[in-house]
Structure formats: structure tokens, C-alpha cells
Motif scaffolding. Structure first.
Motif: not given
Length: 152
Positions: A54-60
Motif C-alpha cells: 500500500n505504501e509503495l502504491i501511494r508513493h507510485t
């Protein structure tokens, strides 16, 4: 008596069967307990991985929004550069046309002047070889005088 021996054998067989079943059930119970522990560990790890995903998706998403904004800003720059290129192209075309017109006009005037019987060039042109010959003779005379003066 056969009855009694048969019943005793059946009882012994039943006891042996129950003992093996108890061992098997204990093994299955231990296996289920280990499976439960493994499932709990997997769930914990899955929760951590899910949070990281989820954090990776948010950063992306943040990066893609940033890139989109920068591309939109660059669109204006490229549009301006295109306009400058169009203007430079128009100016160079105009200069080329003007240059061609001026060159043609001057060429026509020079040809007209050269072909004119009253032209100064037509009057002076025959005198140029004579003037060059006179200039060479003057130089020779001066160089000869300079050599004579140097010898005395």
C-alpha cells in the motif's frame, strides 16, 4: 472356548488398533498445531507485506502525479519552442525572399549599366590595361633609380 479365544483376540486387536489410532491422532494434532502457527506467521507477514505494498502504491501515485505535473509544465515550454521555431522559419523565408529580390534587382541594374553605352565602366574598361602597364613602368623606373642611388 474358541469363542473366548476369538473374543480375546478381537479385544487385543481392538486395543492395538486404538493405540495406533491414538498415536495417529496425536501426530495429526501436532501437525494441525504447527499448521496453525505457520498460518499465523503467514498472516502477520502478509499484513506487513500488504502495508508495504500500500505504501509503495501511494508513493507510485505521488511520483506519477509529480511526473504528470512536470510534463504539463514542459508542454508549455515545447509549445513556446515550436512557436519560436515557426517564427524563425518565417523570418528566414522572408530574408531569403528579400535577398533573392535584392540580388535579382542589383544583377539587373549592373547588367543594364554594363550594357549601357554611356556607362562609366564601359568608358574606363579599355583604359585599365594601359593604366596597369604605366604603373609597372613607373615601378621599374623607381626601382632602377633606387639601385643607382644605392650604388653611388
Amino acid at each position: 472356548m474358541i469363542w473366548q479365544i476369538s473374543v480375546a483376540l478381537i479385544a487385543i486387536a481392538f486395543v492395538v488398533l486404538v493405540v495406533f489410532l491414538v498415536k495417529t491422532l496425536r501426530s495429526v494434532t501436532e501437525l494441525v498445531a504447527q499448521t496453525n502457527q505457520t498460518i499465523q506467521q503467514v498472516q502477520q507477514q502478509l499484513t506487513v507485506v500488504s502495508q508495504e505494498a500500500n505504501e509503495l502504491i501511494r508513493h507510485t501515485n505521488e511520483v506519477s502525479v509529480d511526473v504528470r505535473n512536470k510534463l504539463q509544465a514542459l508542454d508549455k515550454t515545447f509549445y513556446t519552442i515550436k512557436n519560436v521555431g515557426d517564427v524563425v522559419n518565417e523570418i528566414s523565408t522572408s530574408v531569403r525572399q528579400t535577398s533573392a529580390t535584392v540580388t535579382s534587382s542589383m544583377r539587373n541594374k549592373v547588367e543594364k549599366e554594363l550594357n549601357s553605352p554611356k556607362s562609366i565602366v564601359n568608358r574606363i574598361a579599355p583604359l585599365v590595361p594601359v593604366a596597369l602597364d604605366m604603373w609597372k613602368r613607373i615601378k621599374q623606373v623607381r626601382s632602377t633609380e633606387n639601385k643607382n642611388v644605392a650604388v653611388k
